[in-house]
Write a protein that holds these residues in place. Structure first.
Motif, PDB file in Angstrom:
ATOM      1  N   PRO A  94       0.809  -1.228   0.000  1.00 45.11           N
ATOM      2  CA  PRO A  94       0.000   0.000   0.000  1.00 45.11           C
ATOM      3  C   PRO A  94       0.840   1.275   0.000  1.00 45.11           C
ATOM      4  N   TYR A  95       1.502   1.542  -1.118  1.00 42.69           N
ATOM      5  CA  TYR A  95       2.319   2.745  -1.221  1.00 42.69           C
ATOM      6  C   TYR A  95       1.423   3.974  -1.340  1.00 42.69           C
ATOM      7  N   GLU A  96       1.888   5.057  -0.760  1.00 40.52           N
ATOM      8  CA  GLU A  96       1.191   6.326  -0.900  1.00 40.52           C
ATOM      9  C   GLU A  96       1.820   7.118  -2.046  1.00 40.52           C
ATOM     10  N   GLY A  97       0.985   7.844  -2.783  1.00 40.96           N
ATOM     11  CA  GLY A  97       1.508   8.623  -3.895  1.00 40.96           C
ATOM     12  C   GLY A  97       1.368   7.874  -5.202  1.00 40.96           C
ATOM     13  N   ASP A  98       1.898   8.473  -6.267  1.00 38.12           N
ATOM     14  CA  ASP A  98       1.716   7.910  -7.607  1.00 38.12           C
ATOM     15  C   ASP A  98       2.987   7.295  -8.185  1.00 38.12           C
ATOM     16  N   LYS A  99       4.026   7.134  -7.374  1.00 37.61           N
ATOM     17  CA  LYS A  99       5.270   6.564  -7.868  1.00 37.61           C
ATOM     18  C   LYS A  99       5.195   5.041  -7.911  1.00 37.61           C
TER      19      LYS A  99
ATOM     20  N   ALA B 226       9.534  -5.430   4.365  1.00 40.79           N
ATOM     21  CA  ALA B 226       9.837  -5.099   2.965  1.00 40.79           C
ATOM     22  C   ALA B 226      10.460  -3.716   2.904  1.00 40.79           C
ATOM     23  N   PHE B 227      11.642  -3.633   2.261  1.00 46.64           N
ATOM     24  CA  PHE B 227      12.317  -2.360   2.026  1.00 46.64           C
ATOM     25  C   PHE B 227      12.104  -1.999   0.556  1.00 46.64           C
ATOM     26  N   ALA B 228      11.610  -0.805   0.278  1.00 49.24           N
ATOM     27  CA  ALA B 228      11.305  -0.445  -1.105  1.00 49.24           C
ATOM     28  C   ALA B 228      11.703   0.996  -1.400  1.00 49.24           C
ATOM     29  N   VAL B 229      11.934   1.265  -2.688  1.00 51.74           N
ATOM     30  CA  VAL B 229      12.226   2.617  -3.162  1.00 51.74           C
ATOM     31  C   VAL B 229      11.465   2.830  -4.467  1.00 51.74           C
ATOM     32  N   ALA B 230      11.389   4.094  -4.903  1.00 51.66           N
ATOM     33  CA  ALA B 230      10.783   4.381  -6.198  1.00 51.66           C
ATOM     34  C   ALA B 230      11.595   3.693  -7.286  1.00 51.66           C
ATOM     35  N   THR B 231      10.923   3.252  -8.344  1.00 53.72           N
ATOM     36  CA  THR B 231      11.578   2.490  -9.408  1.00 53.72           C
ATOM     37  C   THR B 231      12.785   3.219  -9.975  1.00 53.72           C
ATOM     38  N   GLU B 232      12.662   4.533 -10.169  1.00 57.25           N
ATOM     39  CA  GLU B 232      13.769   5.287 -10.760  1.00 57.25           C
ATOM     40  C   GLU B 232      14.969   5.397  -9.825  1.00 57.25           C
ATOM     41  N   ASP B 233      14.765   5.116  -8.535  1.00 51.15           N
ATOM     42  CA  ASP B 233      15.859   5.199  -7.566  1.00 51.15           C
ATOM     43  C   ASP B 233      16.504   3.845  -7.291  1.00 51.15           C
ATOM     44  N   ALA B 234      15.955   2.787  -7.881  1.00 53.07           N
ATOM     45  CA  ALA B 234      16.450   1.443  -7.596  1.00 53.07           C
ATOM     46  C   ALA B 234      17.726   1.158  -8.371  1.00 53.07           C
ATOM     47  N   PRO B 235      18.721   0.544  -7.724  1.00 55.29           N
ATOM     48  CA  PRO B 235      19.924   0.140  -8.453  1.00 55.29           C
ATOM     49  C   PRO B 235      19.584  -0.932  -9.462  1.00 55.29           C
ATOM     50  N   SER B 236      20.319  -0.968 -10.574  1.00 54.59           N
ATOM     51  CA  SER B 236      19.992  -1.884 -11.667  1.00 54.59           C
ATOM     52  C   SER B 236      20.055  -3.334 -11.245  1.00 54.59           C
ATOM     53  N   GLU B 237      20.921  -3.677 -10.294  1.00 52.91           N
ATOM     54  CA  GLU B 237      21.055  -5.079  -9.921  1.00 52.91           C
ATOM     55  C   GLU B 237      19.869  -5.575  -9.112  1.00 52.91           C
TER      56      GLU B 237
END
Length: 236
Positions: A108-113, A190-201
């Motif tokens: 349940p992420y908040e926002g539109d990312k 669960a640890f999560a970040v916005a897709t654009e901030d995720a490392p490629s690996e």
């Protein structure tokens, strides 16, 4: 010779067509089955002894510390070989991963990312009185994890309790790749970040591996053609 060149050309064509297809892949599938648990950052208690975290009361006062041997962080990688984790906890973590992977469960992420999971782990106590202390009202446990995130990245941390994911309120990016989290209870995390901030690996690298194999095959083929070409020229 001509047949070999035609075969090589076909291989290179497949590789060239595969490249844009892989690059256009938008779905970011967590590859957490291949990762170990995030490293806990050790700190010290008032006596200088190494600890992994502190028990904090509602006023922000530290009322206790947690030794490294009292906290178990288990990732999917090697979970079946972790004898200290109960079978129920193992089954739950596997089930959560599969549901998140196939889309039948959403965080349940908040926002539109769009978000991507960096880590999915089980956090459990291994000794008393930590469980009793943290389960008390307004008493929390604070620990720091090395996630390798950039200093400006906002990290969302969620815990799975009572059949639901809920974000924890206190998450601090320390700017050195580590993140300090304050938990009200221990459970799947669960640890999560916005897709654009995720490392490629972080993503599923199976496509990239196939791409690399195709390119490597193309390189070997080109080298072989070159050798055969120059040999034929010498004979001529």
């Amino acid at each position: 010779m001509k047949k070999f060149v035609m075969l090589l050309a076909a291989v290179m064509l497949v590789a060239s067509l595969a490249c844009p297809a892989f690059a256009a892949e938008d779905d970011f599938v967590p590859s957490i089955t291949y990762k170990g648990a995030p490293e806990l950052v050790l700190t010290v208690d008032v006596d200088g002894n190494p600890v992994v975290g502190a028990i904090v009361d509602e006023d922000g006062k530290t009322v206790g510390y947690v030794d490294e041997d009292c906290l178990l962080i288990t990732a999917l990688s090697g979970i079946d070989n972790e004898s200290r984790l109960p079978a129920e906890a193992k089954a739950l973590l596997k089930d959560l991963y599969q549901k998140l992977l196939n889309g039948t469960m959403k965080l349940p992420y908040e926002g539109d990312k769009d978000m991507v999971i960096l880590e999915l782990v089980d956090a459990s106590w291994l000794c008393e009185p930590c469980p009793d202390a943290v389960e008390e009202e307004d008493v929390t446990f604070s620990a720091t994890f090395d996630l390798g995130v950039a200093k400006d990245v906002e990290v969302t941390v969620m815990t799975y309790k009572n059949d639901a994911w809920n974000p924890i309120e206190k998450v601090v990016n320390n700017g050195d790749g580590t993140v300090t989290c304050t938990f009200e209870h221990l459970c799947p995390v669960a640890f999560a970040v916005a897709t654009e901030d995720a490392p490629s690996e972080t993503g599923d690298n199976s496509d990239m591996m196939l791409w690399g194999m195709l390119l490597a095959l193309s390189a070997v083929g080109m080298a072989t053609v070159s050798v055969l070409y120059f040999r034929n020229r010498k004979k001529a």
